[in-house]
Design an enzyme around this catalytic site. Structure first.
Site, short mmCIF file in Angstrom:
data_model
loop_
_atom_site.label_atom_id
_atom_site.label_comp_id
_atom_site.label_asym_id
_atom_site.label_seq_id
_atom_site.Cartn_x
_atom_site.Cartn_y
_atom_site.Cartn_z
N LYS A 1 0.81 -1.23 0.00
CA LYS A 1 0.00 0.00 0.00
C LYS A 1 0.84 1.27 0.00
O LYS A 1 2.01 1.27 0.35
CB LYS A 1 -1.00 -0.03 1.17
CG LYS A 1 -2.16 -0.97 0.83
CD LYS A 1 -3.26 -0.98 1.85
CE LYS A 1 -4.38 -1.93 1.34
NZ LYS A 1 -5.40 -2.18 2.34
N ARG B 1 -3.75 -10.25 4.49
CA ARG B 1 -4.18 -10.20 3.09
C ARG B 1 -3.02 -9.61 2.27
O ARG B 1 -2.74 -8.43 2.36
CB ARG B 1 -5.43 -9.31 2.98
CG ARG B 1 -6.01 -9.24 1.59
CD ARG B 1 -7.20 -8.30 1.54
NE ARG B 1 -7.77 -8.26 0.21
CZ ARG B 1 -7.26 -7.53 -0.77
NH1 ARG B 1 -6.21 -6.78 -0.59
NH2 ARG B 1 -7.83 -7.55 -1.97
N1 HH2 Z 1 -7.41 -3.85 0.83
C1 HH2 Z 1 -7.73 -3.82 -0.47
C2 HH2 Z 1 -8.87 -4.53 -0.93
N2 HH2 Z 1 -9.61 -5.29 -0.09
N3 HH2 Z 1 -10.01 -6.14 2.07
C3 HH2 Z 1 -9.70 -6.19 3.38
N4 HH2 Z 1 -10.41 -6.95 4.22
N5 HH2 Z 1 -8.63 -5.50 3.90
C4 HH2 Z 1 -7.84 -4.70 3.10
O1 HH2 Z 1 -6.90 -4.06 3.63
C5 HH2 Z 1 -8.16 -4.61 1.70
C6 HH2 Z 1 -9.27 -5.35 1.22
C7 HH2 Z 1 -6.92 -3.03 -1.43
O2 HH2 Z 1 -5.92 -3.81 -2.03
P1 HH2 Z 1 -5.98 -4.44 -3.52
O3 HH2 Z 1 -7.04 -5.47 -3.62
O4 HH2 Z 1 -4.65 -4.91 -3.90
O5 HH2 Z 1 -6.28 -3.22 -4.45
P2 HH2 Z 1 -7.59 -2.79 -5.21
O6 HH2 Z 1 -8.63 -2.45 -4.22
O7 HH2 Z 1 -7.12 -1.60 -6.03
O8 HH2 Z 1 -8.03 -3.94 -6.08
#
Ligand code: HH2
Length: 271
Positions: A206, A241
């Site tokens: 992040k 995660r």
């Molecule tokens: N962070 C993201 C998405 N979903 N779910 C939970 N429970 N906790 C988190 O910290 C979290 C999440 C963001 O990361 P990513 O999926 O890599 O990015 P994007 O939302 O751009 O797909």
């Protein structure tokens, strides 16, 4: 928990696994690296991300969930969605966990779908929505405010029929938080254990890690991610995660062995 994003625009891996076969292969490789859970998502939640219509989200995630199940994937499948229609289809196909970044506030049908399927759910804190969450976020006390929020969401979930022992809690690193907020949440993560449910933490690649290290590319934030996971483990988090499962798994194996090491190697001379 390994991340399988089937999106064109996720902040760190957008567009890499848009093809269902590539996403299934990626999920399988994360399991080989040691993931116990795969979190499949078809809508980016990065700041400013556009909403994705339900039919498009279904088109992205369903072949991946079905492909993983058909391939005999031994990991639990989590669906990262805030739409009850997507959760329902994913659960019917074999997913067992709903990761809802709105903590059941986004879709009035969500709690009922999870309750009916007797699925697990992850309740995550977010201030506002992805379009506005990074506009000057403020808290009286970031940990106290988020604890109160998660406690209230937990009670809501239980009243809606979701068993308490199916609930996971996540303070939502990066979702309406400054760098200082994220650091305070990590430093004081142990306080969330008071809520009595497993704590999930999502720091992977992040932007606050980029701000701290100067690493502009999310791909270059793996070491920083590992550091946060080790710290979070020591503070009591048990679900991580992440995009980079192998290095985190190794780091947590060593951390876990150290934290729980019996002190039987001590002798009187080394005391
Ligand atoms: N962070 C993201 C998405 N979903 N779910 C939970 N429970 N906790 C988190 O910290 C979290 C999440 C963001 O990361 P990513 O999926 O890599 O990015 P994007 O939302 O751009 O797909």
């Amino acid at each position: 928990m390994g991340v399988v994003n089937v999106t064109p625009d996720s902040f760190s891996d957008g567009g890499r696994y848009l093809d269902a076969a590539a996403a299934v292969a990626h999920g399988r490789s994360l399991v080989a690296e040691g993931a116990d859970i795969l979190d499949v998502g078809g809508e980016s939640t990065r700041p400013g991300a556009p909403a994705v219509p339900e039919n498009e989200e279904l088109r992205r995630v369903m072949p991946v969930i079905e492909g993983l199940i058909a391939s005999g994937c031994p990991a639990r499948i989590s669906i990262d969605t805030s739409k009850s229609g997507v959760a329902e289809r994913a659960l019917r196909a074999g997913a067992t966990l709903v990761n809802d970044v709105t903590a059941l506030r986004g879709d009035p049908g969500m709690a009922g779908v999870i309750a009916a399927a007797e699925a697990e759910c992850c309740l995550m804190h977010m201030l506002g929505d992805p379009r506005t969450m990074q506009d000057d976020p403020r808290y009286d006390d970031v940990v106290g405010d988020i604890k109160a929020f998660l406690g209230e969401r937990m009670r809501f979930a239980v009243e809606a029929g979701i068993a308490l022992d199916r609930i996971l809690l996540d303070p939502g690193i990066g979702f309406g938080k400054t760098v200082a907020h994220n650091l305070e949440l990590l430093a004081r993560l142990g306080e969330f254990l008071d809520l009595g449910r497993p704590v999930v933490i999502g720091t992977s690649r992040k932007s606050f890690l980029g701000a701290l290290t100067g690493r502009e590319s999310p791909d270059d934030r793996v070491a920083a991610t590992v550091a946060t996971c080790v710290l979070a483990y020591e503070r009591g988090a048990r679900i991580f995660r992440v995009h980079d499962v192998a290095p985190v798994r190794d780091a947590l194996t060593v951390t876990g062995a150290t934290v729980s090491a019996p002190w039987t190697t001590r002798t009187s001379t080394t005391r």
